[in-house]
Write an enzyme that holds these catalytic residues in place. Structure first.
Site, PDB file in Angstrom:
ATOM      1  N   TRP A 100      13.848  -9.330  -1.475  1.00 41.90           N
ATOM      2  CA  TRP A 100      13.382  -8.511  -2.617  1.00 41.90           C
ATOM      3  C   TRP A 100      14.547  -8.210  -3.531  1.00 41.90           C
ATOM      4  O   TRP A 100      14.448  -8.314  -4.755  1.00 41.90           O
ATOM      5  CB  TRP A 100      12.710  -7.233  -2.134  1.00 41.90           C
ATOM      6  CG  TRP A 100      11.434  -7.472  -1.367  1.00 41.90           C
ATOM      7  CD1 TRP A 100      11.169  -7.088  -0.085  1.00 41.90           C
ATOM      8  CD2 TRP A 100      10.257  -8.166  -1.827  1.00 41.90           C
ATOM      9  NE1 TRP A 100       9.908  -7.491   0.277  1.00 41.90           N
ATOM     10  CE2 TRP A 100       9.332  -8.153  -0.766  1.00 41.90           C
ATOM     11  CE3 TRP A 100       9.903  -8.792  -3.026  1.00 41.90           C
ATOM     12  CZ2 TRP A 100       8.068  -8.738  -0.856  1.00 41.90           C
ATOM     13  CZ3 TRP A 100       8.643  -9.381  -3.126  1.00 41.90           C
ATOM     14  CH2 TRP A 100       7.753  -9.350  -2.057  1.00 41.90           C
ATOM     15  N   ASP A 167      15.040   0.311  -5.615  1.00 41.12           N
ATOM     16  CA  ASP A 167      13.706  -0.139  -5.217  1.00 41.12           C
ATOM     17  C   ASP A 167      13.397   0.599  -3.916  1.00 41.12           C
ATOM     18  O   ASP A 167      14.017   0.324  -2.890  1.00 41.12           O
ATOM     19  CB  ASP A 167      13.724  -1.666  -5.014  1.00 41.12           C
ATOM     20  CG  ASP A 167      12.402  -2.204  -4.457  1.00 41.12           C
ATOM     21  OD1 ASP A 167      11.490  -1.405  -4.147  1.00 41.12           O
ATOM     22  OD2 ASP A 167      12.291  -3.445  -4.329  1.00 41.12           O
ATOM     23  N   LYS A 191       2.962   0.367   0.223  1.00 37.36           N
ATOM     24  CA  LYS A 191       3.604   0.495   1.533  1.00 37.36           C
ATOM     25  C   LYS A 191       3.432   1.926   2.063  1.00 37.36           C
ATOM     26  O   LYS A 191       3.003   2.119   3.178  1.00 37.36           O
ATOM     27  CB  LYS A 191       5.098   0.168   1.478  1.00 37.36           C
ATOM     28  CG  LYS A 191       5.601  -1.210   1.008  1.00 37.36           C
ATOM     29  CD  LYS A 191       4.865  -2.377   1.120  1.00 37.36           C
ATOM     30  CE  LYS A 191       5.409  -3.743   0.869  1.00 37.36           C
ATOM     31  NZ  LYS A 191       6.250  -4.037  -0.253  1.00 37.36           N
TER      32      LYS A 191
HETATM   33  C1  LIG Z   1       6.701  -5.242  -0.998  1.00 38.81           C
HETATM   34  C2  LIG Z   1       8.000  -5.069  -1.681  1.00 38.81           C
HETATM   35  C3  LIG Z   1       8.218  -5.510  -2.997  1.00 38.81           C
HETATM   36  C4  LIG Z   1       7.171  -6.269  -3.777  1.00 38.81           C
HETATM   37  O1  LIG Z   1       6.216  -5.398  -4.243  1.00 38.81           O
HETATM   38  P1  LIG Z   1       5.011  -5.915  -5.177  1.00 38.81           P
HETATM   39  O2  LIG Z   1       4.378  -4.617  -5.553  1.00 38.81           O
HETATM   40  O3  LIG Z   1       4.156  -6.782  -4.333  1.00 38.81           O
HETATM   41  O4  LIG Z   1       5.594  -6.627  -6.330  1.00 38.81           O
HETATM   42  C5  LIG Z   1       9.436  -5.256  -3.579  1.00 38.81           C
HETATM   43  N1  LIG Z   1      10.416  -4.603  -2.911  1.00 38.81           N
HETATM   44  C6  LIG Z   1      10.241  -4.176  -1.646  1.00 38.81           C
HETATM   45  C7  LIG Z   1      11.355  -3.452  -0.959  1.00 38.81           C
HETATM   46  C8  LIG Z   1       9.033  -4.385  -0.996  1.00 38.81           C
HETATM   47  O5  LIG Z   1       8.863  -3.960   0.266  1.00 38.81           O
END
Ligand SMILES: *Cc1c(COP(=O)(O)O)cnc(C)c1O
Length: 357
Positions: A100, A167, A191
């Site tokens: 990511w 993030d 999540k």
């Molecule tokens: C799942 C995830 C993403 C991607 O998220 P989307 O909403 O599917 O674009 C990005 N960063 C992390 C840390 C994630 O766990």
């Protein structure tokens, strides 16, 4: 309904109270005689949902007044691009702790001068790099606080000489966060704070408006600040469920209480992984995530992997297959995952051990 223990990585388990409230709102939203997905987003009833959701975020994470809270579409993946477009003028620095983070860096490189200050790719991202220097001439430093795929986590709010961007897709609301240490925090809701379809952004207003490039309307954070996240039609369903999820977090005592519970759950499972001779953890101990616990069969027992997977499945375990890039197992212990489910997985591992004594 069949009883399962849901360890999916995202979308994933949500609080039953939030699911129940959503089912009610799908029948009749707040006495309007309409399902929540059929009311106008320009109605006063919907405005109240937006206000309450923002207020819950502000209260639960103690978000200061000079920060805005946005609910957008496009997922965390769109934020990889938006962050760079809105904040990168001269240089951006990234910590590469997983795919990511790597994807975020790739988008920034497409926008301007983005550098990787350190990477743990050499060991399949099983640790968080410690020795690196953040260039003081960077516009911002980007981190991924929880690496969902590898089960590593930056569990504290670091001091950073430049604007810190994080993030927090997979650990937001899992612990108290000192928002003031960050210029911008973002993530997909799916999540730990809701269903797929809505993306949260917490941004300190003074970092915006500093770049010289043209910003397309929809990719300019200021558009969504001015429009109170309703410049265009917001993802109403996902926002509603997020509101109910946050109400549940609040009812249990907020993020402090969540953190205590999350630490207990993670300890329960890590202790079993460390004790049980059939299994071994993959993440560096000091960097172990409290949200995603990754493990594999111990050396010499690799041939038991498929058997354990089937054994666990029979006992109601769902979503424990590790990410395809890592293999093995991963149990995601998000806020809404009850401690009893973690205990059930531990019991399952112990039963499996007895079977192979
Ligand atoms: C799942 C995830 C993403 C991607 O998220 P989307 O909403 O599917 O674009 C990005 N960063 C992390 C840390 C994630 O766990």
């Amino acid at each position: 309904m069949k009883k399962v223990h849901n360890f999916n990585a995202g979308p994933c388990v949500l609080p039953q109270a939030a699911i129940d409230a959503t089912i009610e709102a799908l029948k009749d939203f707040n006495g309007t005689g309409m399902p929540v997905i059929c009311v106008s987003h320009r109605s006063k009833e919907w405005d109240a949902v937006m206000d309450e959701t923002r207020a819950l975020w502000r209260e639960l994470l103690d978000i200061p007044e000079d920060y805005e809270i946005l609910f957008l579409g496009g997922g965390a993946s769109t934020q990889f691009l938006m962050v760079a477009m809105n904040l990168l003028e001269n240089k951006a620095a990234y910590l590469e702790t997983g795919v990511w983070a790597k994807k975020a860096l790739k988008e920034a490189k497409g926008i301007g001068n983005a550098v990787c200050v350190a990477s743990s790719a050499d060991k399949t991202y099983c640790y968080i790099p410690k020795d690196y220097e953040i260039p003081t001439d960077a516009d911002y430093f980007h981190i991924t606080t929880n690496n969902t795929i590898y089960g590593t986590e930056i569990k504290y709010d670091m001091d950073c000489p430049v604007n810190l961007v994080a993030d927090m897709s997979s650990d937001i609301m899992s612990r108290p966060v000192d928002v003031r240490k960050y210029a911008l925090i973002y993530g997909g809701a799916q999540k730990n704070v809701g269903p797929a379809g809505v993306t949260f952004v917490i941004v300190r207003k003074d970092v915006l408006g500093k770049v010289t490039r043209y910003l397309p309307t929809m990719l300019d954070y200021r558009t969504h600040i001015d429009g109170l996240s309703m410049f265009n039609t917001p993802p109403v369903f996902a926002i509603f469920v997020m509101k109910e999820t946050l109400k549940w977090v609040k009812s249990l005592g907020g993020v402090k209480a969540m953190h205590k519970l999350n630490l207990e759950k993670a300890e329960l499972l890590y202790n079993e992984i460390d004790r049980n001779p059939l299994f071994v953890g993959t993440a560096a101990r000091e960097d172990r995530s409290i949200m995603n616990v990754c493990f594999v069969m111990a050396p010499g027992h690799e041939d038991l992997q498929d058997e354990f997977m089937a054994f666990a499945k029979e006992r109601g375990m769902v979503g424990i297959k590790g990410h395809r890039s890592v293999g093995g197992f991963r149990a995601s212990l998000y806020n809404a995952c009850p401690k009893e489910d973690v205990q059930a997985l531990v019991d399952c591992m112990q039963e499996f051990e007895k079977l192979h004594k």
